[in-house]
Design a protein around this motif. Structure first.
Motif, PDB file in Angstrom:
ATOM      1  N   CYS A 127      -7.262  10.000  10.175  1.00 29.02           N
ATOM      2  CA  CYS A 127      -7.181   8.738  10.912  1.00 29.02           C
ATOM      3  C   CYS A 127      -6.160   8.918  12.020  1.00 29.02           C
ATOM      4  O   CYS A 127      -4.952   8.891  11.773  1.00 29.02           O
ATOM      5  CB  CYS A 127      -6.779   7.598   9.973  1.00 29.02           C
ATOM      6  SG  CYS A 127      -6.435   6.032  10.801  1.00 29.02           S
TER       7      CYS A 127
ATOM      8  N   GLN B 186      -7.095  13.808   2.497  1.00 26.59           N
ATOM      9  CA  GLN B 186      -7.721  13.411   3.747  1.00 26.59           C
ATOM     10  C   GLN B 186      -7.810  11.891   3.760  1.00 26.59           C
ATOM     11  O   GLN B 186      -7.451  11.226   2.788  1.00 26.59           O
ATOM     12  CB  GLN B 186      -9.113  14.038   3.915  1.00 26.59           C
ATOM     13  CG  GLN B 186     -10.143  13.586   2.905  1.00 26.59           C
ATOM     14  CD  GLN B 186     -11.524  14.176   3.171  1.00 26.59           C
ATOM     15  OE1 GLN B 186     -11.757  14.865   4.163  1.00 26.59           O
ATOM     16  NE2 GLN B 186     -12.455  13.900   2.277  1.00 26.59           N
TER      17      GLN B 186
ATOM     18  N   GLN C 150      -3.460  10.727   3.240  1.00 26.06           N
ATOM     19  CA  GLN C 150      -4.223  11.440   4.272  1.00 26.06           C
ATOM     20  C   GLN C 150      -3.757  12.888   4.399  1.00 26.06           C
ATOM     21  O   GLN C 150      -4.581  13.813   4.430  1.00 26.06           O
ATOM     22  CB  GLN C 150      -4.065  10.733   5.614  1.00 26.06           C
ATOM     23  CG  GLN C 150      -4.575  11.558   6.800  1.00 26.06           C
ATOM     24  CD  GLN C 150      -4.391  10.867   8.127  1.00 26.06           C
ATOM     25  OE1 GLN C 150      -5.283  10.180   8.596  1.00 26.06           O
ATOM     26  NE2 GLN C 150      -3.229  11.046   8.745  1.00 26.06           N
TER      27      GLN C 150
ATOM     28  N   VAL D  88     -11.684   7.671  12.658  1.00 28.72           N
ATOM     29  CA  VAL D  88     -11.679   8.641  11.562  1.00 28.72           C
ATOM     30  C   VAL D  88     -12.598   9.783  11.971  1.00 28.72           C
ATOM     31  O   VAL D  88     -13.802   9.599  12.114  1.00 28.72           O
ATOM     32  CB  VAL D  88     -12.158   8.007  10.242  1.00 28.72           C
ATOM     33  CG1 VAL D  88     -12.167   9.045   9.130  1.00 28.72           C
ATOM     34  CG2 VAL D  88     -11.272   6.832   9.863  1.00 28.72           C
ATOM     35  N   GLU D  89     -12.017  10.942  12.206  1.00 32.20           N
ATOM     36  CA  GLU D  89     -12.760  12.095  12.699  1.00 32.20           C
ATOM     37  C   GLU D  89     -12.505  13.298  11.805  1.00 32.20           C
ATOM     38  O   GLU D  89     -11.422  13.431  11.210  1.00 32.20           O
ATOM     39  CB  GLU D  89     -12.351  12.429  14.138  1.00 32.20           C
ATOM     40  CG  GLU D  89     -12.634  11.335  15.151  1.00 32.20           C
ATOM     41  CD  GLU D  89     -14.104  11.211  15.480  1.00 32.20           C
ATOM     42  OE1 GLU D  89     -14.868  12.151  15.138  1.00 32.20           O
ATOM     43  OE2 GLU D  89     -14.496  10.187  16.062  1.00 32.20           O
ATOM     44  N   ALA D  90     -13.499  14.172  11.732  1.00 30.18           N
ATOM     45  CA  ALA D  90     -13.358  15.430  11.001  1.00 30.18           C
ATOM     46  C   ALA D  90     -12.649  16.437  11.886  1.00 30.18           C
ATOM     47  O   ALA D  90     -13.062  16.679  13.030  1.00 30.18           O
ATOM     48  CB  ALA D  90     -14.724  15.959  10.574  1.00 30.18           C
TER      49      ALA D  90
ATOM     50  N   LEU E 186     -11.038  14.728   7.050  1.00 28.29           N
ATOM     51  CA  LEU E 186     -11.097  13.478   7.800  1.00 28.29           C
ATOM     52  C   LEU E 186      -9.682  12.969   8.035  1.00 28.29           C
ATOM     53  O   LEU E 186      -8.897  12.816   7.097  1.00 28.29           O
ATOM     54  CB  LEU E 186     -11.911  12.433   7.029  1.00 28.29           C
ATOM     55  CG  LEU E 186     -13.398  12.736   6.828  1.00 28.29           C
ATOM     56  CD1 LEU E 186     -14.040  11.667   5.960  1.00 28.29           C
ATOM     57  CD2 LEU E 186     -14.121  12.833   8.175  1.00 28.29           C
TER      58      LEU E 186
ATOM     59  N   SER F  14     -12.445  21.612   6.961  1.00 25.17           N
ATOM     60  CA  SER F  14     -12.197  20.436   7.791  1.00 25.17           C
ATOM     61  C   SER F  14     -11.781  19.274   6.890  1.00 25.17           C
ATOM     62  O   SER F  14     -12.022  19.283   5.679  1.00 25.17           O
ATOM     63  CB  SER F  14     -13.440  20.057   8.601  1.00 25.17           C
ATOM     64  OG  SER F  14     -14.500  19.686   7.734  1.00 25.17           O
TER      65      SER F  14
END
Length: 377
Positions: free
Chosen positions: A203, A113, A109, A189-191, A201, A199
């Protein structure tokens, strides 16, 4: 009387650089703090550290599990004949191993990402929280078991039953599963904007309603159950253990003191900085502590760094609770001998025998059993 007219020369004599700096300062007080620097640091730091901790934790805890399994198969009497310390160490190794398995996901991540989907995001977050709480509580259980075995050796025989230890482990797992429910409920899970026009993604835990209250509440629970309570149990147990060993031989006392100091010191060094930053972050969110964006960045980066230090504890546990034991090294040597054969192990066997003579020459085997914390106590 003529009205007073302003001096146009003085009125227009403005330092525009100072004025612009003043406006930027005033706007920064109301504008949200930028997070680009924090994300840039996390992308350089976290993948390397998480990968290193993962490798060390997997190697160490797999060895502990293999040695415990081999030793357990050689005993008779079923599960309830297994020693209490071995039972807690078995669950501790499983907890540390499960925690380590989540680290590569978060390393990916931060390097790129989150690419594993929402379901795995919630599961990995829950495993991360579950095993962080359970690992620390199992350490407290090991301390309490040593306290009963040494301080109350005569009266605690019926309490120190392995079946009771299995029940205690089950209760710990259930309690930690409830605590990890927050991760399942709020992990998303957000941008997130990590740089200008960029940007990624991520967690992370996102509280949609009353975020400040939720964050502060979770932080306080983490500090109390994940650090404060286990630390108090460990300190009480090991202080009582050391007092009970005051009549022991000088060499035995020195060995026990070194072991006690190492266990408590490593626990505090690994987790105290992270919990301090958690408290500061909670006070900052509540408004009890004031700080600008620079102070907020220091807190965020400090939390990130100290969390990785705390996670390294799962790689240190096999060294502290396994490899310091003479019986563990003996079982490990036998296991290696069975896998690799006799060739190349004669020198190891001679070293092992010399080491055993040195460690058992000054006090009896019963004393050694009561003063060492190892996989096979």
């Amino acid at each position: 009387m003529d009205p007073i007219t302003p001096n146009t020369t003085d009125y227009l004599d403005i330092d525009y650089d100072e004025y612009a700096e003043y406006n930027d300062t005033e706007l920064s007080k109301s504008a949200p703090c930028k997070q680009e620097y924090i994300y840039a640091f996390a992308r350089r730091y976290s993948p390397v550290v998480f990968t290193l901790v993962f490798i060390l934790a997997v190697v160490g805890n797999v060895l502990v599990l293999c040695v415990i399994r081999r030793y357990r198969n050689s005993q008779r009497g079923g599960a309830c004949a297994f020693s209490l310390t071995d039972t807690f160490l078995l669950h501790l190794a499983i907890s540390d191993l499960l925690l380590a398995f989540t680290l590569p996901l978060f390393a990916v991540q931060w390097a790129h990402q989150w690419v594993f989907g929402l379901a795995l995001c919630k599961i990995s977050g829950a495993l991360f929280s579950l095993n962080r709480y359970s690992g620390i509580l199992f350490l407290a259980c090991i301390s309490f078991d040593r306290y009963l075995a040494i301080v109350h050796a005569v009266s605690s025989g019926w309490k120190r039953n392995t079946c009771h230890a299995q029940i205690a482990c089950a209760l710990i797992w259930m309690c930690c599963l409830v605590l990890s429910g927050v991760e399942i409920a709020f992990r998303q899970v957000e941008a997130v904007y990590i740089a200008d026009q960029q940007s990624a993604l991520l967690c992370e835990v996102w509280y949609t309603e009353n975020p400040t209250q939720w964050q502060v509440g979770v932080h306080l629970i983490s500090v109390v159950l994940g650090f404060g309570l286990p630390l108090l149990i460990m300190l009480y147990c090991y202080i009582r253990i050391f007092k009970s060993l005051c009549n022991a031989t000088r060499r035995q006392k020195r060995k026990s003191l070194r072991l006690i100091i190492s266990l408590v010191s490593v626990f505090v060094i690994c987790w105290a900085p992270y919990n301090c930053f958690q408290l500061v972050d909670s006070l900052l969110k509540l408004g009890s502590v004031s700080g600008d964006c620079h102070f907020g960045r220091v807190v965020d980066i400090g939390t990130l760094v100290t969390e990785s230090v705390g996670l390294s504890h799962c790689a240190l546990n096999p060294l502290l609770y396994g490899f310091v034991g003479v019986k563990f090294r003996r079982e490990l040597a036998r296991m290696c001998k069975g896998l690799l054969g006799q060739r190349g192990l004669l020198e190891m066997e001679g070293w092992k025998q010399r080491r055993l003579r040195k460690t058992t020459g000054s006090f009896s085997s019963a004393e050694s059993e009561n003063t060492s914390v190892s996989v096979m106590v």
